[in-house]
Design a protein around this motif. Structure first.
Motif, PDB file in Angstrom:
ATOM      1  N   HIS A   1       0.814  -1.220   0.000  1.00 14.10           N
ATOM      2  CA  HIS A   1       0.000   0.000   0.000  1.00 14.10           C
ATOM      3  C   HIS A   1       0.847   1.269   0.000  1.00 14.10           C
ATOM      4  N   ASP A   2       2.162   1.133  -0.048  1.00 17.46           N
ATOM      5  CA  ASP A   2       3.065   2.278  -0.184  1.00 17.46           C
ATOM      6  C   ASP A   2       3.586   2.427  -1.609  1.00 17.46           C
ATOM      7  N   MET A   3       2.967   1.721  -2.560  1.00 20.26           N
ATOM      8  CA  MET A   3       3.355   1.788  -3.972  1.00 20.26           C
ATOM      9  C   MET A   3       4.757   1.226  -4.195  1.00 20.26           C
ATOM     10  N   ARG A   4       5.144   0.242  -3.415  1.00 15.77           N
ATOM     11  CA  ARG A   4       6.423  -0.441  -3.611  1.00 15.77           C
ATOM     12  C   ARG A   4       6.163  -1.856  -4.110  1.00 15.77           C
ATOM     13  N   PHE A   5       6.924  -2.267  -5.112  1.00 16.94           N
ATOM     14  CA  PHE A   5       6.792  -3.632  -5.609  1.00 16.94           C
ATOM     15  C   PHE A   5       7.372  -4.606  -4.588  1.00 16.94           C
TER      16      PHE A   5
ATOM     17  N   ILE B   1      -2.261  -0.807  -7.242  1.00 13.13           N
ATOM     18  CA  ILE B   1      -1.387  -1.477  -8.206  1.00 13.13           C
ATOM     19  C   ILE B   1      -1.453  -0.780  -9.557  1.00 13.13           C
ATOM     20  N   GLU B   2      -2.622  -0.288  -9.952  1.00 10.47           N
ATOM     21  CA  GLU B   2      -2.740   0.446 -11.209  1.00 10.47           C
ATOM     22  C   GLU B   2      -1.961   1.762 -11.144  1.00 10.47           C
ATOM     23  N   ARG B   3      -2.028   2.432  -9.994  1.00  9.07           N
ATOM     24  CA  ARG B   3      -1.288   3.691  -9.850  1.00  9.07           C
ATOM     25  C   ARG B   3       0.215   3.444  -9.811  1.00  9.07           C
TER      26      ARG B   3
ATOM     27  N   LEU C   1       5.411   3.838 -12.820  1.00  6.98           N
ATOM     28  CA  LEU C   1       6.507   3.115 -13.466  1.00  6.98           C
ATOM     29  C   LEU C   1       6.614   3.479 -14.945  1.00  6.98           C
ATOM     30  N   LYS C   2       5.491   3.459 -15.648  1.00 11.95           N
ATOM     31  CA  LYS C   2       5.518   3.712 -17.087  1.00 11.95           C
ATOM     32  C   LYS C   2       5.671   5.197 -17.408  1.00 11.95           C
ATOM     33  N   LYS C   3       5.205   6.046 -16.533  1.00 11.17           N
ATOM     34  CA  LYS C   3       5.368   7.477 -16.764  1.00 11.17           C
ATOM     35  C   LYS C   3       6.817   7.894 -16.580  1.00 11.17           C
TER      36      LYS C   3
ATOM     37  N   GLU D   1      -6.224   8.660  -4.940  1.00  9.77           N
ATOM     38  CA  GLU D   1      -6.990   7.485  -5.347  1.00  9.77           C
ATOM     39  C   GLU D   1      -7.940   7.804  -6.487  1.00  9.77           C
ATOM     40  N   ASP D   2      -8.222   9.084  -6.726  1.00  9.18           N
ATOM     41  CA  ASP D   2      -9.183   9.481  -7.753  1.00  9.18           C
ATOM     42  C   ASP D   2      -8.528   9.781  -9.088  1.00  9.18           C
ATOM     43  N   VAL D   3      -7.213   9.572  -9.207  1.00 12.28           N
ATOM     44  CA  VAL D   3      -6.533   9.851 -10.463  1.00 12.28           C
ATOM     45  C   VAL D   3      -7.081   8.943 -11.560  1.00 12.28           C
ATOM     46  N   HIS D   4      -7.234   9.512 -12.756  1.00 15.16           N
ATOM     47  CA  HIS D   4      -7.781   8.739 -13.876  1.00 15.16           C
ATOM     48  C   HIS D   4      -6.723   7.785 -14.400  1.00 15.16           C
ATOM     49  N   LEU D   5      -7.090   6.515 -14.517  1.00 10.13           N
ATOM     50  CA  LEU D   5      -6.154   5.490 -14.975  1.00 10.13           C
ATOM     51  C   LEU D   5      -6.738   4.772 -16.179  1.00 10.13           C
TER      52      LEU D   5
END
Length: 406
Positions: free
Chosen positions: A220-224, A300-302, A307-309, A356-360
């Motif tokens: 939940h900290d955006m770490r793989f 996980i989507e964020r 990563l891709k950005k 959490e509301d960012v468009h993906l």
């Protein structure tokens, strides 16, 4: 009167001719001076000019970035100067990258080449022009750093402390106590690929472009905490998971009772909790569960978005690298992502995807069209118990929602 006009015209023509002669003389003098200039004395039109003339010193470009404006390092390599030096020291001190002080290309330059490649998708020819190195030198040093980053990945891509409830869940009435045992999220993503001849169809995904299907788990900290790369783009997400769980497996299974949030492409089994399928208006409890499940799972989507950005290489199209190199680049980028999340958490890429509301642009998996295999040895009783656990969470969550309204 007419004679006087002709006389004036003749005079003007004569002046124009004299002016043209003077201009030609000036051009000849200028050309002679240029050819006699000392800087051109060594030029021999009969000899080919070298592509790399050594006008740059070994570290000139790197030093210009490191000791110039602070934005140069971030814009060119996606990393601050301090973190760049820290990362290069880690790779050398822990012997992930072989290094000696007599080698022609120092570790800082080799690391800069690699970061420029993955951050901007520069070709080896462009990197050779920037660093004034041959393509062979660029290729050899980038592969050396990629191997080191993949070794570093075994250290930095791993689960952290999963005993305590994460603050993102504990501080939210939408998530706590319902998802207190959720320790992360798992999903697959497509990374552009350039497959070998004869394997293009296997790597062509359902969107019609060639890719590798990469399975990843993040906290939940955006770490793989787990990355499994290399599967063909046509492979189903559940098939990739089955391979990841097959013996011998390095998959990081959650502790008993805990689970990863997954999408509907995966089976509802101990350790993995997907949303309900085909939920209509007649099942409000399941619909509410799916909504909050999606809100929590989009971490996980964020993470994929960051990563891709940050690393443009991952968005393709990919140049003609060996598949082994393409897989290594994916693993290396995930290791760099975790390193930056630990040491550079406030940068623009992370801040953009914090909400959490960012468009993906999610890629929904069509899970119902193929079987959902599973490699874990789970008894029917355990599957029934796990299904009942999800039903209990959905029922209690909906009941608590009604009590808060009253």
């Amino acid at each position: 009167m007419a004679w006087n006009n002709r006389r004036g015209a003749r005079g003007r023509n004569a002046n124009r001719m004299r002016q043209d002669e003077e201009d030609e003389a000036l051009l000849l003098i200028s050309a002679s001076l240029m050819l006699m200039h000392p800087s051109l004395a060594h030029v021999d039109n009969n000899q080919p000019l070298p592509q790399h003339d050594g006008s740059f010193t070994d570290r000139q470009w790197v030093e210009r970035v490191l000791y110039g404006h602070h934005r140069r390092s971030i814009d060119n390599m996606r990393i601050t100067v301090d973190n760049f030096l820290l990362l290069s020291n880690i790779l050398v001190e822990r012997q992930y990258v072989p290094h000696n002080y007599q080698q022609r290309v120092p570790i800082q330059e080799a690391l800069a080449m690699t970061l420029m490649l993955v951050s901007h998708k520069h070709t080896h020819c462009v990197l050779g022009t920037i660093f004034d190195r041959s393509i062979e030198t660029i290729n050899r040093n980038i592969k050396k750093v990629l191997r080191g980053l993949c070794l570093f990945a075994t250290e930095i891509i791993r689960p952290g402390d999963q005993t305590a409830v994460h603050p993102r869940i504990a501080n939210s009435t939408n998530f706590y106590p319902w998802f207190k045992d959720a320790v992360g999220a798992m999903d697959g993503t497509h990374i552009s690929a350039c497959p070998p001849t004869g394997e293009q169809m296997a790597y062509t995904n359902r969107h019609g472009w060639q890719s590798q299907n990469v399975l990843a788990v993040c906290d939940h900290d955006m770490r793989f905490i787990y990355v499994y790369a290399g599967w063909e783009g046509s492979a189903h997400d559940a098939r990739v998971l089955e391979s990841a769980l097959a013996y011998p497996s390095h998959f990081s299974l959650p502790q008993p009772g805990q689970y990863y949030l997954v999408d509907a492409a995966y089976k509802n089994a101990p350790g993995f909790m997907p949303p309900y399928k085909n939920v209509g208006s007649e099942s409000p409890a399941k619909a509410l569960f799916n909504t909050r499940h999606s809100q929590l799972r989009n971490i996980i989507e964020r993470t994929f978005g960051v990563l891709k950005k940050r690393f443009k290489w991952l968005k393709g199209p990919i140049d003609n690298f060996y598949m082994s190199t393409q897989i290594s680049i994916v693993i290396a980028c995930c290791a760099l992502h975790n390193f930056l999340r630990m040491h550079q958490p406030e940068d623009a890429h992370f801040q953009r995807f914090e909400s959490e509301d960012v468009h993906l642009n999610e890629e929904p998996e069509i899970g119902g069209l193929v079987p959902q295999p599973f490699a874990l040895n789970v008894s029917p009783a355990e599957l029934a118990e796990w299904k009942a656990k999800r039903d209990y969470i959905a029922t209690q969550m909906y009941a608590a929602r009604g009590r808060r309204r009253r």
